[in-house]
Scaffold this motif. Sequence first.
Motif, PDB file in Angstrom:
ATOM      1  N   ARG A   1       7.544 -11.977  -6.475  1.00  0.00           N
ATOM      2  CA  ARG A   1       6.464 -11.306  -5.728  1.00  0.00           C
ATOM      3  C   ARG A   1       6.339 -11.886  -4.329  1.00  0.00           C
ATOM      4  NH1 ARG A   1      -0.012 -11.054  -7.099  1.00  0.00           N
ATOM      5  NH2 ARG A   1      -0.472  -9.340  -5.637  1.00  0.00           N
ATOM      6  N   MET A   2       6.469 -13.201  -4.207  1.00  0.00           N
ATOM      7  CA  MET A   2       6.406 -13.836  -2.891  1.00  0.00           C
ATOM      8  C   MET A   2       7.514 -13.330  -1.986  1.00  0.00           C
ATOM      9  SD  MET A   2       5.531 -17.811  -3.778  1.00  0.00           S
ATOM     10  CE  MET A   2       5.926 -18.298  -2.109  1.00  0.00           C
ATOM     11  N   GLY A   3       8.723 -13.180  -2.544  1.00  0.00           N
ATOM     12  CA  GLY A   3       9.838 -12.688  -1.751  1.00  0.00           C
ATOM     13  C   GLY A   3       9.597 -11.270  -1.254  1.00  0.00           C
ATOM     14  N   ASN A   4       9.033 -10.432  -2.121  1.00  0.00           N
ATOM     15  CA  ASN A   4       8.740  -9.057  -1.715  1.00  0.00           C
ATOM     16  C   ASN A   4       7.680  -9.014  -0.612  1.00  0.00           C
ATOM     17  OD1 ASN A   4      10.525  -8.301  -3.703  1.00  0.00           O
ATOM     18  ND2 ASN A   4       8.937  -7.794  -5.198  1.00  0.00           N
TER      19      ASN A   4
ATOM     20  N   ASP B   1       2.273  -5.394  -1.769  1.00  0.00           N
ATOM     21  CA  ASP B   1       1.618  -6.013  -2.918  1.00  0.00           C
ATOM     22  C   ASP B   1       2.580  -6.879  -3.734  1.00  0.00           C
ATOM     23  OD1 ASP B   1      -0.665  -4.717  -2.160  1.00  0.00           O
ATOM     24  OD2 ASP B   1      -0.540  -3.123  -3.672  1.00  0.00           O
ATOM     25  N   GLY B   2       3.846  -6.851  -3.373  1.00  0.00           N
ATOM     26  CA  GLY B   2       4.820  -7.681  -4.075  1.00  0.00           C
ATOM     27  C   GLY B   2       5.403  -7.041  -5.310  1.00  0.00           C
ATOM     28  N   ASP B   3       5.144  -5.751  -5.535  1.00  0.00           N
ATOM     29  CA  ASP B   3       5.595  -5.081  -6.753  1.00  0.00           C
ATOM     30  C   ASP B   3       6.951  -4.394  -6.606  1.00  0.00           C
ATOM     31  OD1 ASP B   3       3.208  -5.810  -8.030  1.00  0.00           O
ATOM     32  OD2 ASP B   3       2.168  -4.027  -7.275  1.00  0.00           O
TER      33      ASP B   3
ATOM     34  N   HIS C   1      15.070  -2.023  -3.201  1.00  0.00           N
ATOM     35  CA  HIS C   1      14.653  -0.765  -3.803  1.00  0.00           C
ATOM     36  C   HIS C   1      13.932   0.112  -2.787  1.00  0.00           C
ATOM     37  CE1 HIS C   1      15.429  -3.247  -7.347  1.00  0.00           C
ATOM     38  NE2 HIS C   1      15.515  -2.126  -8.047  1.00  0.00           N
ATOM     39  N   ALA C   2      13.077  -0.494  -1.975  1.00  0.00           N
ATOM     40  CA  ALA C   2      12.378   0.281  -0.944  1.00  0.00           C
ATOM     41  C   ALA C   2      13.368   0.882   0.042  1.00  0.00           C
ATOM     42  CB  ALA C   2      11.375  -0.613  -0.212  1.00  0.00           C
TER      43      ALA C   2
END
Length: 441
Positions: free
Chosen positions: A53-56, A119-121, A126-127
């Motif tokens: 999540r932090m990486g995202n 939000d880290g999800d 993928h985005a």
Amino acid sequence: MNHDELATFVTDLADDLAPTAVESGTGVGALLATAEAIADDKAVLGVMVTAVRMGNIASYLLAAATARAEKVGIPVRHRLKNGRDLLRELPLAPATINRVARLAQHLNDLPNVVREVRDGDLGIDHADAVIRGLDHIATRMGADGFAEVRNKTATTLLAHARIDQPAQVMEKARELGHELAPLDPPSTPPADNPSLNQATVSRTDEGRVTLEADLDQLSGEKLHTALDALAKPIPAPDGSPDPRPRAQRTADALVSVITAYLASRNRPTVGGIVPHITMTVPLPVLVGSGGEGDSRVTRLGFTGSVSAETAREIACGCTEVTALLTADSVPLDAKRTQRFVTGALRKALEARDGGCQFPGCGRPPAWCEGHHIKHWADGGETNLKNTVLLCPLHHHTYIHGKGWNIQIGFDGHPWFQPPEGGEPIRCHNRRTLTLANHAAA
């Protein structure tokens, strides 16, 4: 949280993971260093989830900072063109720079995608697949047509991005592009455009040949179809799995396709002549009688000098080779009936063997070469008792390379013996013989 607080947070986390902090027995670093089975499972898994999540979130942070930097003119003041150039000043891989730059360009027009990254999800890979997929669909439909379905297709691709890999998201985008494209699309997609095809064939410093190709989808499908069956694993004579990795099997399949093509006369001519591999070789090299210090070398038409061992291997029954022997610099045509397996002998050989006779192979005659059991250079005759059909893999890799031995048995068919010795093995088309059949033969 302002910039200073963010920097402090990152520094504190880095310090917490350092060896000195680990030795203190507290913090995340100590947890990762001393976690115990079962008791700390939940905590370790929690660290993994939080790290993702932090990486995202960090990806969103970098994209948002890039977009704002570009808006307030930071790149210009640093004598750069745009935010992408600003990213290139950071220690980032080119692929990461491209993904972040594309996300920065769509912060305002793809709110649902951006929110999930923020939000880290959702990961940036993928985005980015969603963004590139939408761009692909837009090129198929045109700006006006795409505007009507943009939000719906974005929602569809985002749903796939939550559960699928980026490559699958792109495949879904291509499917949507085909479904939504008008009968007269505004442009030809790259996958359908053969005019974009490119291929290079080059020689390395070590003398190997490398291939690189970029093909349209239909041409690529033809290539996959041609190679697929030929690249399947071939069990070893003892039944063990094929030791070749997939990449090597694919390369061998490509060589088989080329060999079959060169063996066919139904192909374009050059100067009215069906092209063959051209090899110029000093006669002493071919027959193994070259004197010490002899500077003469064997050469192939396109790829240059080759070793004497390779020259003798090439000259062993490769019907697509035209060998020119030079004695005292006088070229001699060595493609003669007593040297190569051609004409009536080739037909008789195909009738006897029916394909590659290496145990467990059986590839059809069109894919095979006639191999001299006793080499022609060693006095071996070109007749049915001294020749056998072998595919390029087993001819060059197993017989010449690994040292398998062949002999014509009492039954008039070839038998194969592994390089380490042992009982000879029946050829492929005699593999189902029983002992009773053997005795009767």
